[in-house]
Design an enzyme around this catalytic site. Sequence first.
Site, PDB file in Angstrom:
ATOM      1  N   LYS A  27     -17.483  -6.143   8.680  1.00 53.24           N
ATOM      2  CA  LYS A  27     -16.226  -6.864   8.851  1.00 53.24           C
ATOM      3  C   LYS A  27     -15.756  -6.760  10.293  1.00 53.24           C
ATOM      4  O   LYS A  27     -16.153  -5.861  11.019  1.00 53.24           O
ATOM      5  CB  LYS A  27     -15.151  -6.295   7.913  1.00 53.24           C
ATOM      6  CG  LYS A  27     -15.373  -6.660   6.469  1.00 53.24           C
ATOM      7  CD  LYS A  27     -14.166  -6.300   5.650  1.00 53.24           C
ATOM      8  CE  LYS A  27     -14.355  -6.785   4.211  1.00 53.24           C
ATOM      9  NZ  LYS A  27     -13.171  -6.497   3.408  1.00 53.24           N
ATOM     10  N   HIS A  29       0.839  -1.209   0.000  1.00 55.96           N
ATOM     11  CA  HIS A  29       0.000   0.000   0.000  1.00 55.96           C
ATOM     12  C   HIS A  29       0.869   1.252   0.000  1.00 55.96           C
ATOM     13  O   HIS A  29       0.616   2.197  -0.751  1.00 55.96           O
ATOM     14  CB  HIS A  29      -0.887   0.067   1.260  1.00 55.96           C
ATOM     15  CG  HIS A  29      -1.929  -0.984   1.365  1.00 55.96           C
ATOM     16  ND1 HIS A  29      -2.116  -1.701   2.515  1.00 55.96           N
ATOM     17  CD2 HIS A  29      -2.861  -1.417   0.487  1.00 55.96           C
ATOM     18  CE1 HIS A  29      -3.119  -2.548   2.349  1.00 55.96           C
ATOM     19  NE2 HIS A  29      -3.590  -2.394   1.118  1.00 55.96           N
ATOM     20  N   ARG A  83      -2.368  -6.331  -8.241  1.00 54.49           N
ATOM     21  CA  ARG A  83      -1.281  -7.256  -7.942  1.00 54.49           C
ATOM     22  C   ARG A  83      -1.136  -8.312  -9.027  1.00 54.49           C
ATOM     23  O   ARG A  83      -0.036  -8.692  -9.377  1.00 54.49           O
ATOM     24  CB  ARG A  83      -1.522  -7.952  -6.600  1.00 54.49           C
ATOM     25  CG  ARG A  83      -1.429  -7.019  -5.418  1.00 54.49           C
ATOM     26  CD  ARG A  83      -1.804  -7.732  -4.158  1.00 54.49           C
ATOM     27  NE  ARG A  83      -3.229  -8.081  -4.229  1.00 54.49           N
ATOM     28  CZ  ARG A  83      -4.014  -8.330  -3.214  1.00 54.49           C
ATOM     29  NH1 ARG A  83      -3.516  -8.315  -2.005  1.00 54.49           N
ATOM     30  NH2 ARG A  83      -5.280  -8.594  -3.357  1.00 54.49           N
ATOM     31  N   SER A 125      -3.207  -7.297   3.151  1.00 56.26           N
ATOM     32  CA  SER A 125      -3.372  -7.063   4.591  1.00 56.26           C
ATOM     33  C   SER A 125      -3.783  -8.343   5.292  1.00 56.26           C
ATOM     34  O   SER A 125      -3.292  -8.649   6.390  1.00 56.26           O
ATOM     35  CB  SER A 125      -4.435  -5.989   4.837  1.00 56.26           C
ATOM     36  OG  SER A 125      -3.999  -4.734   4.401  1.00 56.26           O
TER      37      SER A 125
END
Length: 160
Positions: free
Chosen positions: A42, A18, A91, A130
């Site tokens: 979440k 990040h 990615r 993460s």
Amino acid sequence: MKQKALYAGSFDPITNGHLDLINRASKLYDKLVVGVIANPSKNPLFSVDERKMLIKQATSHLDNVEVDDFTGLLAEYVNRQQFDVVVRGLRATTDFESEIQMAQMNARLYDENVETIFLMTCPEFSFLSSSMAKEVFMLNGKIEGLVPDGVLDYMKKKYK
């Protein structure tokens, strides 16, 4: 023309992947806001305030970077804050498929003249998320070099 960009995510926690994207995007735009998405469904490792604090520490060397948080639709936040650009990181090809769908849906919801820009992650961090950093850390694995040093220190103080 001055441009205001948004790089949004959960950043739970912010990783060096990040941070690489933030560093690079900050050179492309007059102002870059790192937007922490507060998703009540979440169960994050860190509160929104903790994530904002860790991001501010990690980006303190960048004068044109600000940190904010929001809930709800990304497009509503983009329109309300009058961003010109939304920066997204890629990615791998699997990221592209989901990111392009999200970008196309958001394009329908954005006010005029908002663009989504994709930046490729540095190959060094192309595997990193993460979730992966959290999982390895919580299982006592070493994540040095994967998250900013200040983030790792904070994680160790809070969970070890």
